[in-house]
Design a protein around this motif. Sequence first.
Motif, PDB file in Angstrom:
ATOM      1  N   ARG A 110       0.929  -1.205   0.182  1.00 14.76           N
ATOM      2  CA  ARG A 110       0.053   0.048  -0.029  1.00 14.76           C
ATOM      3  C   ARG A 110       0.872   1.102  -0.092  1.00 14.76           C
ATOM      4  N   LEU A 111       0.424   2.050  -0.950  1.00 11.31           N
ATOM      5  CA  LEU A 111       1.542   3.387  -1.110  1.00 11.31           C
ATOM      6  C   LEU A 111       0.546   4.509  -1.183  1.00 11.31           C
ATOM      7  N   ASP A 112       1.363   5.754  -0.761  1.00 13.91           N
ATOM      8  CA  ASP A 112       0.684   7.007  -1.295  1.00 13.91           C
ATOM      9  C   ASP A 112       1.812   7.150  -2.348  1.00 13.91           C
ATOM     10  N   VAL A 113       0.852   7.496  -3.565  1.00 15.48           N
ATOM     11  CA  VAL A 113       1.291   7.898  -4.970  1.00 15.48           C
ATOM     12  C   VAL A 113       0.754   9.375  -5.225  1.00 15.48           C
ATOM     13  N   PRO A 114       1.523   9.856  -6.254  1.00 17.08           N
ATOM     14  CA  PRO A 114       1.065  10.972  -6.662  1.00 17.08           C
ATOM     15  C   PRO A 114      -0.253  11.081  -7.190  1.00 17.08           C
ATOM     16  N   ARG A 115      -1.096  11.722  -7.185  1.00  7.35           N
ATOM     17  CA  ARG A 115      -2.449  11.552  -7.810  1.00  7.35           C
ATOM     18  C   ARG A 115      -2.437  11.905  -9.312  1.00  7.35           C
ATOM     19  N   ALA A 116      -1.393  12.283  -9.670  1.00 14.34           N
ATOM     20  CA  ALA A 116      -1.164  12.129 -11.223  1.00 14.34           C
ATOM     21  C   ALA A 116      -0.781  10.958 -11.764  1.00 14.34           C
ATOM     22  N   SER A 117      -0.519   9.978 -10.939  1.00 12.16           N
ATOM     23  CA  SER A 117      -0.633   8.515 -11.427  1.00 12.16           C
ATOM     24  C   SER A 117      -1.724   7.919 -11.775  1.00 12.16           C
ATOM     25  N   MET A 118      -2.929   8.572 -11.633  1.00 15.53           N
ATOM     26  CA  MET A 118      -3.867   8.031 -12.155  1.00 15.53           C
ATOM     27  C   MET A 118      -4.426   8.552 -13.588  1.00 15.53           C
ATOM     28  N   ILE A 119      -3.470   9.236 -13.981  1.00 16.26           N
ATOM     29  CA  ILE A 119      -3.624   9.914 -15.597  1.00 16.26           C
ATOM     30  C   ILE A 119      -3.459   8.758 -16.472  1.00 16.26           C
ATOM     31  N   PRO A 120      -2.305   8.127 -16.411  1.00 17.83           N
ATOM     32  CA  PRO A 120      -2.039   7.142 -17.390  1.00 17.83           C
ATOM     33  C   PRO A 120      -3.293   6.098 -17.593  1.00 17.83           C
ATOM     34  N   PHE A 121      -3.789   5.707 -16.317  1.00 14.83           N
ATOM     35  CA  PHE A 121      -4.918   4.756 -16.368  1.00 14.83           C
ATOM     36  C   PHE A 121      -6.307   5.482 -16.963  1.00 14.83           C
ATOM     37  N   GLY A 122      -6.369   6.906 -17.250  1.00 19.69           N
ATOM     38  CA  GLY A 122      -7.536   7.176 -17.756  1.00 19.69           C
ATOM     39  C   GLY A 122      -8.230   7.654 -16.551  1.00 19.69           C
ATOM     40  N   LEU A 123      -8.047   7.874 -15.443  1.00 16.35           N
ATOM     41  CA  LEU A 123      -9.026   8.180 -14.243  1.00 16.35           C
ATOM     42  C   LEU A 123      -8.957   9.574 -13.997  1.00 16.35           C
ATOM     43  N   ILE A 124      -7.790  10.365 -14.387  1.00 16.30           N
ATOM     44  CA  ILE A 124      -8.085  11.614 -14.395  1.00 16.30           C
ATOM     45  C   ILE A 124      -7.574  12.233 -15.943  1.00 16.30           C
ATOM     46  N   THR A 125      -8.016  13.303 -15.990  1.00 21.19           N
ATOM     47  CA  THR A 125      -7.536  13.912 -17.570  1.00 21.19           C
ATOM     48  C   THR A 125      -6.397  14.756 -17.483  1.00 21.19           C
TER      49      THR A 125
ATOM     50  N   ARG B  26       2.654  18.347   0.340  1.00 24.80           N
ATOM     51  CA  ARG B  26       3.974  18.470   0.671  1.00 24.80           C
ATOM     52  C   ARG B  26       4.868  18.689  -0.209  1.00 24.80           C
ATOM     53  N   GLY B  27       4.835  19.563  -1.024  1.00 29.15           N
ATOM     54  CA  GLY B  27       5.583  19.818  -2.099  1.00 29.15           C
ATOM     55  C   GLY B  27       5.255  18.643  -3.264  1.00 29.15           C
ATOM     56  N   PRO B  28       5.902  18.503  -4.200  1.00 29.17           N
ATOM     57  CA  PRO B  28       5.913  17.567  -5.352  1.00 29.17           C
ATOM     58  C   PRO B  28       5.552  16.217  -4.698  1.00 29.17           C
ATOM     59  N   ALA B  29       4.492  15.744  -5.202  1.00 30.07           N
ATOM     60  CA  ALA B  29       3.939  14.481  -4.790  1.00 30.07           C
ATOM     61  C   ALA B  29       5.235  13.490  -4.940  1.00 30.07           C
ATOM     62  N   ALA B  30       5.394  12.565  -3.832  1.00 23.65           N
ATOM     63  CA  ALA B  30       6.305  11.409  -3.981  1.00 23.65           C
ATOM     64  C   ALA B  30       5.820  10.326  -3.920  1.00 23.65           C
ATOM     65  N   GLY B  91       8.773  -2.379 -12.170  1.00 25.30           N
ATOM     66  CA  GLY B  91       7.573  -2.503 -13.250  1.00 25.30           C
ATOM     67  C   GLY B  91       6.337  -1.516 -12.725  1.00 25.30           C
ATOM     68  N   LEU B  92       6.579  -0.578 -12.122  1.00 21.95           N
ATOM     69  CA  LEU B  92       5.513   0.094 -11.803  1.00 21.95           C
ATOM     70  C   LEU B  92       4.853   1.137 -12.846  1.00 21.95           C
ATOM     71  N   GLY B  93       5.670   1.051 -13.757  1.00 21.80           N
ATOM     72  CA  GLY B  93       5.002   1.959 -15.177  1.00 21.80           C
ATOM     73  C   GLY B  93       4.739   3.289 -14.739  1.00 21.80           C
ATOM     74  N   GLY B  94       3.695   3.723 -15.170  1.00 25.81           N
ATOM     75  CA  GLY B  94       3.269   5.033 -15.102  1.00 25.81           C
ATOM     76  C   GLY B  94       2.721   5.403 -13.473  1.00 25.81           C
ATOM     77  N   LEU B  95       2.809   4.499 -12.782  1.00 21.98           N
ATOM     78  CA  LEU B  95       2.420   4.773 -11.407  1.00 21.98           C
ATOM     79  C   LEU B  95       3.389   5.757 -10.615  1.00 21.98           C
ATOM     80  N   VAL B  96       4.516   5.718 -11.219  1.00 21.20           N
ATOM     81  CA  VAL B  96       5.495   6.784 -10.636  1.00 21.20           C
ATOM     82  C   VAL B  96       5.917   7.810 -11.661  1.00 21.20           C
ATOM     83  N   PRO B  97       6.026   9.128 -11.522  1.00 21.83           N
ATOM     84  CA  PRO B  97       6.228   9.999 -12.451  1.00 21.83           C
ATOM     85  C   PRO B  97       7.621   9.751 -13.061  1.00 21.83           C
TER      86      PRO B  97
END
Lengths: 163, 287
Positions: A110-125, B26-30, B91-97
């Motif tokens: 379980r991770l905290d990830v940038p919300r922008a991570s949802m963009i590649p999945f089409g969940l956010i534009t 908290r700044g750029p999300a990580a 292999g996290l792909g687009g999950l991480v910027p």
Amino acid sequence: MDEQRNRLIGALRDIAREDAAASLQPGAALLAEFRAGYRARRLSGVARAIGLAIAATLVVLIGTSLWLAARRLANISDPRLTSTPLGEVTTAFLQLPYGAVPYTTAQIVRLDVPRASMIPFGLITADAAPYIETQTVVAEVLVGEDGLARAVRFVRPAQAPAP
Amino acid sequence: MKQTLLLAAWAMALATGAAAQETRSRGPAAIDFVAVEPPFGPVIRDSPYSGEATTTVTQVLADGTRIERVTVTRVYRDGAGRVRREQTVIGLGGLVPREEELSFVLIVDPVAAVSYTLDPKARTARRAGVPAIAGNRGGSPPPRSAPGARANIMDPLAPPPPPPPPPPGIGEGVNARGRGQSPNPGNVANAPQPLGTRQIEGLEAVGTRRVEVIPVGRIGNDRPIEITDERWESPALSILVQSRHSDPRTGIVEYRLASVSRAEPSHDLFVVPSDYTIIEARNEERR
């Protein structure tokens, strides 16, 4: 004698003509009356049909609204949106690049990830990216014993209890 | 269509930050840890080992560019069924910027019915409960090992999650244990072919090969695409020893367990270091 006879015939003809005219007038009146009534009945039939059509439309509209509302309620149990024991709501697992590689054992990270991570999945534009730059969202990643991530699902945390 | 709309609505709720949504600025999300669940699968006792597993992902692009990524996992298991995994996820792909290394240490102690996720950088250990093994409750269920196996396999910690659905054209052949039929009815999955027994790293390993074919035209391909998966597992330890997965679309994934020792690992490996702060994972999630 002939003159007398001719006058009589003429008189009889006049009487017959008058009778014929008299007998025709009530028929025409009746016919006119009948036609007027028919027209009125026909107009009321059209009005009734229009009324029925409006009523039917209303019934369909109300029925559709109720059906859609029921469907919306039913969607709470949609298998693609699941609730965890903590009351969280998650998406289905979305495949990552190596999701096709079989695994013997796996674990959820379980991770905290940038919300922008949802963009590649089409969940956010992508347009939303500048506005969510600093935001994070909870994600659960399915990781095989080989360390390869297979899939991810995003989690909406449970609603905080009312104060 | 309805489901798409529903998903879109849900995503919008996430995107706009629903009232209950926890959002940290908290700044750029990580990328950051919250918790690690114990591995799915049975608890295995009386079969200690330790080893170093290397996973190599190799992909050669059409222009000849070669991409190779390697991750190493250290695994320890004691006789009581405790497991420690020092793992880095790839292999996290687009999950991480940007490519961030995601490493953690997981200790699963089915005897104490607890698991710890160690964050060496923050010096914290997140504690979560796990189901106690039957032996811990005084019982001794019969082993569930395969014939000839010597490991004592107890009740599973948790059922594996359903495999992710394959998106169109990608991901055919996903299955949790690599032994079932293809979830994609369009593909032709042959029955697993036994490869016999082989000695790998001093362990007797039993091999199987599975071949799956994407027929011509299935994803616009002008010739059949063959996906092969070869796995060697140790019945004695109930672990994967070696595997090779070849898919022309994603490359080759090779896994190899090396430096295998069947000695009892040090007890300290299954204990949270004294200078770590222990956090209750579930409480943290509820905050």
